[in-house]
Design a protein around this motif. Sequence first.
Motif, PDB file in Angstrom:
ATOM      1  N   TRP A  34       0.865  -2.010  -0.194  1.00  0.00           N
ATOM      2  CA  TRP A  34      -0.115  -0.231   0.084  1.00  0.00           C
ATOM      3  C   TRP A  34       0.960   1.358   0.584  1.00  0.00           C
ATOM      4  N   LEU A  74      -6.662  -4.232  -1.299  1.00  0.00           N
ATOM      5  CA  LEU A  74      -5.281  -4.971  -0.359  1.00  0.00           C
ATOM      6  C   LEU A  74      -5.708  -4.855   1.477  1.00  0.00           C
ATOM      7  N   VAL A  80      -2.598  -5.036  -8.049  1.00  0.00           N
ATOM      8  CA  VAL A  80      -1.824  -3.961  -7.437  1.00  0.00           C
ATOM      9  C   VAL A  80      -0.284  -3.771  -7.766  1.00  0.00           C
ATOM     10  N   CYS A 139      -7.355  -0.168  -4.967  1.00  0.00           N
ATOM     11  CA  CYS A 139      -6.257  -0.819  -4.368  1.00  0.00           C
ATOM     12  C   CYS A 139      -6.332  -0.934  -2.588  1.00  0.00           C
ATOM     13  N   THR A 140      -6.625  -0.168  -2.509  1.00  0.00           N
ATOM     14  CA  THR A 140      -6.709   0.423  -1.267  1.00  0.00           C
ATOM     15  C   THR A 140      -7.726  -0.882  -0.564  1.00  0.00           C
TER      16      THR A 140
END
Length: 91
Positions: free
Chosen positions: A9, A45, A67, A41-42
Motif C-alpha cells: 500500500w 488490499l 495492485v 486498490c486500498t
Amino acid sequence: MLLEILLYWLLLLVAAACVVAVSGRKRIASLIILAPIVLFCTLLLMQTASYKGQDANIGLGLTVFLVWAITAILFILAAVMWLLKRRNKSS
C-alpha cells in the motif's frame, strides 16, 4: 502478511505521489483520476488483509498482483511524464 500488505500500500501511495508531483500544472486533474484508483486498490488490499484462511487462495494472489501491476504502471507513467517534461524544457 499484514506487514507485506502495508508495504504494498505504501508503494502504491509513493507511485501515485510521483505521478502527482510530475504532473505540474495538472495536479488537480491527476488527483481526481488517481483517487479512485488508489481507493480501489486500498479496498482490495484490505480484503486481502482480512482473509483468515490457511489454504491457498488464487483470487487473493491475483488481487495482490493487480495492485503490483497498477503500482508499476504508475511508476512508469511518472518516469515517462518526467522525461517528456525534461525534454520539452531543453528544446
